[in-house]
Scaffold this active site. Sequence first.
Site, short mmCIF file in Angstrom:
data_model
loop_
_atom_site.label_atom_id
_atom_site.label_comp_id
_atom_site.label_asym_id
_atom_site.label_seq_id
_atom_site.Cartn_x
_atom_site.Cartn_y
_atom_site.Cartn_z
N TYR A 24 0.83 -1.20 0.00
CA TYR A 24 0.00 0.00 0.00
C TYR A 24 0.87 1.25 0.00
O TYR A 24 0.61 2.21 -0.75
CB TYR A 24 -0.91 -0.04 1.24
CG TYR A 24 -1.93 1.06 1.30
CD1 TYR A 24 -3.04 1.05 0.47
CD2 TYR A 24 -1.81 2.10 2.23
CE1 TYR A 24 -4.01 2.06 0.55
CE2 TYR A 24 -2.76 3.10 2.32
CZ TYR A 24 -3.86 3.07 1.48
OH TYR A 24 -4.81 4.06 1.55
N LYS A 57 1.05 4.38 -2.69
CA LYS A 57 0.71 5.74 -2.28
C LYS A 57 1.91 6.69 -2.39
O LYS A 57 1.73 7.88 -2.68
CB LYS A 57 0.14 5.73 -0.86
CG LYS A 57 -1.21 5.01 -0.75
CD LYS A 57 -2.26 5.63 -1.69
CE LYS A 57 -3.65 5.08 -1.43
NZ LYS A 57 -4.67 5.71 -2.29
#
Length: 254
Positions: free
Chosen positions: A153, A157
């Site tokens: 993740y 990001k």
Amino acid sequence: MSVDLTGKVALVTGAARGMGEAEARLLAARGAKVVLTDVLETEGEATAASIGSSARFVRHDVTDEKAWEAAVAAAVDGFGRLDVLVNNAAIYTTSPIVEEDPARLEAVLRVDLIGPFLGIRAVAGAMKAHGGGSIVNISSQAGLQGMWGHGAYGAAKWGLRGLTKTAALELGADGIRVNSVHPGAIATAMTAHLGTKEHAGAPLGRVGEPEEVARLVAFLASDDSSYLSGAELAVDGGASAGRMPVFPQRGGDA
């Protein structure tokens, strides 16, 4: 002074629920026409219907380039133009890197990074045709600092943070502003497992509300932020400012 989005048309991905829903609702409440997109058709249709005639829903897989073309066409054909893109759709997973499944890493990157990349490409022409626009990429606190268990993740990001800055450089001459928003723990389905609104890791001591992210998104979508591009704005209760200090307990006058 309340943000005014009258006359603007926005496309919000991942808008069936959670932060995307809150963003779509607030943009519409501030005067914008809004195209909500998601893969959750039943929830997306219901959300759009509850907003009213200023909203419509389009089923949209952000990893599909053709689906992006259809979503942009729905905005332009339905409302005449496209001024705002909120790249909100994302999937979330946590795992130590040594235990992460490479296939799951690829899935996260496709939705959380390649999806916004395709979106920026898809909306640029429509925005340029009407003198510019605003692209808001929803990154994360995990896109500002390393976080344990956020290898997949966080990689997506952090990548979205970099993509934002490059897009701001490349699209600025066309009047298109591009900024990234970095939420911390927000009270959505992603954080429901915590079972509490308290957040010891944030100086403000609590989990944020989707509407608190939406208000920042609305500002970035508006002309009030007309000279803001390439910026990264944390909405995380101060969590990314640094580690909270732990002082020894003191008693009496010692």
